[in-house]
Design an enzyme around this catalytic site. Structure first.
Site, PDB file in Angstrom:
ATOM      1  N   HIS A 240       0.817  -1.225   0.000  1.00 20.20           N
ATOM      2  CA  HIS A 240       0.000   0.000   0.000  1.00 20.20           C
ATOM      3  C   HIS A 240       0.852   1.278   0.000  1.00 20.20           C
ATOM      4  CE1 HIS A 240      -3.523  -2.441   1.023  1.00 20.20           C
ATOM      5  NE2 HIS A 240      -2.872  -2.941   2.046  1.00 20.20           N
TER       6      HIS A 240
HETATM    7  C1  BDR Z   1      -3.155   1.005   5.188  1.00 25.43           C
HETATM    8  O1  BDR Z   1      -3.477   0.595   6.508  1.00 25.43           O
HETATM    9  C2  BDR Z   1      -2.319   0.316   7.228  1.00 25.43           C
HETATM   10  O2  BDR Z   1      -2.468  -0.825   8.009  1.00 25.43           O
HETATM   11  C3  BDR Z   1      -1.192   0.230   6.221  1.00 25.43           C
HETATM   12  O3  BDR Z   1       0.032   0.672   6.781  1.00 25.43           O
HETATM   13  C4  BDR Z   1      -1.649   1.136   5.117  1.00 25.43           C
HETATM   14  O4  BDR Z   1      -1.286   2.483   5.357  1.00 25.43           O
HETATM   15  C5  BDR Z   1      -3.738   0.016   4.208  1.00 25.43           C
HETATM   16  O5  BDR Z   1      -5.123  -0.059   4.362  1.00 25.43           O
END
Ligand code: BDR
Ligand code: CA
Length: 310
Positions: A240
């Site tokens: 992500h």
């Molecule tokens: C996002 O949520 C967090 O757990 C990760 O670091 C990322 O920023 C993904 O949904």
């Protein structure tokens, strides 16, 4: 040279985003600011300094910020990031301390000290610090070059609830403040980041780079792949947060559409849902761009190319 502030909650994928940014000498990182999110604020502030130390970038200040969301109780995601927030990476007390000043104040001071349009803000965690900064000094909204955010979901559904993505769910009111502010904003939601998967071949290519940053990045991605297998039932974890830094470095790898974006803050059932609407009377006037397509090979090539040097 892009002048950048990175607001984050490391977090395994935040860690990879930081490694990518620290390895990119065409970024001038003015500050890293941390927020409570994936794990508590004390741990995210420590983890950012651990990543900084592995990357050999103690020249970049790390400032801690909000420990709690604006209104709602904190929601952690340590089932995805491990108890420490950094998966199986060996954690340690970093040699260099936190820099003074609350993250929200540092964001304000840094943006006001640079020329208008001179600073890009990368956001890879709940948007509490950013909302606090926008409320406290609205003049920074128009002075930011752009805000590039990981958050939300449109076609993909949610990853923390059926309809919400974690970063928005963790502080929906802060996200609404930011999106409604009129700042120029690029949003990488799950529709985009779920296209960027850490396949075995891609992780092997990263691991083959013998640099400390590449080794640590491969280790935390391996951890995410284990979680993806055991909890989500998939094969390769999405990367992500590195997409935010990749977008800033190489926007040509991404396709985005102007939109209207509102965050659900009133419903317990769909709290944090992002209502993304492409039906605009005047698309040219939109301040928010929603990323729809990513060249995933391009993102991994960029990551490998940059981490090869560090
Ligand atoms: C996002 O949520 C967090 O757990 C990760 O670091 C990322 O920023 C993904 O949904
Ligand atoms: Ca994050």
């Amino acid at each position: 040279m892009t002048k950048l502030i990175i607001d984050c909650d490391p977090g395994v994928d935040d860690a990879v985003a930081l490694f990518l940014a620290f390895a990119s000498r065409d970024l001038e990182i003015l500050a890293v600011t941390t927020v409570g999110g994936n794990v508590g604020a004390d741990l995210t502030a420590r983890n950012a300094r651990i990543i900084r130390q592995i990357a050999g970038r103690e020249d970049v200040p790390v400032h801690a910020g909000a420990a709690r969301p604006l209104f709602r109780p904190p929601v952690e995601a340590d089932h995805f990031h491990g108890e420490s927030g950094l998966g199986d990476l060996t954690v340690f007390e970093p040699a260099a301390p936190l820099a003074p000043g609350h993250a929200a104040d540092v964001i304000i001071q840094t943006v006001m000290a640079q020329a208008a349009g001179g600073v890009t803000l990368a956001v890879t965690g709940p948007m509490t610090n950013v909302a606090l900064a926008f409320i406290r000094e609205p003049a920074i909204v128009g002075r930011l070059a752009q805000v590039v955010v990981m958050g939300g979901a449109r076609t993909e559904g949610g990853n923390i609830t059926a309809s919400a993505e974690y970063n928005i769910y963790a502080d929906p009111h802060a996200a609404q403040v930011v999106f409604a502010s009129g700042c120029r904003c690029v949003v990488l939601g799950l529709d985009a980041t779920h296209q960027v998967r850490a396949t075995a071949e891609r992780v092997a290519a990263l691991r083959a780079l013998a640099t400390p940053a590449a080794q640590a990045a491969a280790e935390v991605i391996d951890f995410s792949n284990g979680i993806e297998r055991d909890i989500v039932g998939g094969k390769s974890a999405p990367l992500h947060d590195p997409c935010v830094i990749a977008y800033i470095l190489a926007p040509q790898l991404f396709t985005a559409r102007p939109c209207k974006l509102e965050v659900e803050t009133g419903s317990a059932l769909t709290l944090g849902h992002t209502a993304v609407d492409f039906r605009l009377a005047d698309p040219g006037a939109a301040t928010i761009q929603w990323v729809t397509e990513v060249d995933a090979d391009g993102v991994f090539d960029l990551l490998n190319q940059r981490l090869a040097g560090q």
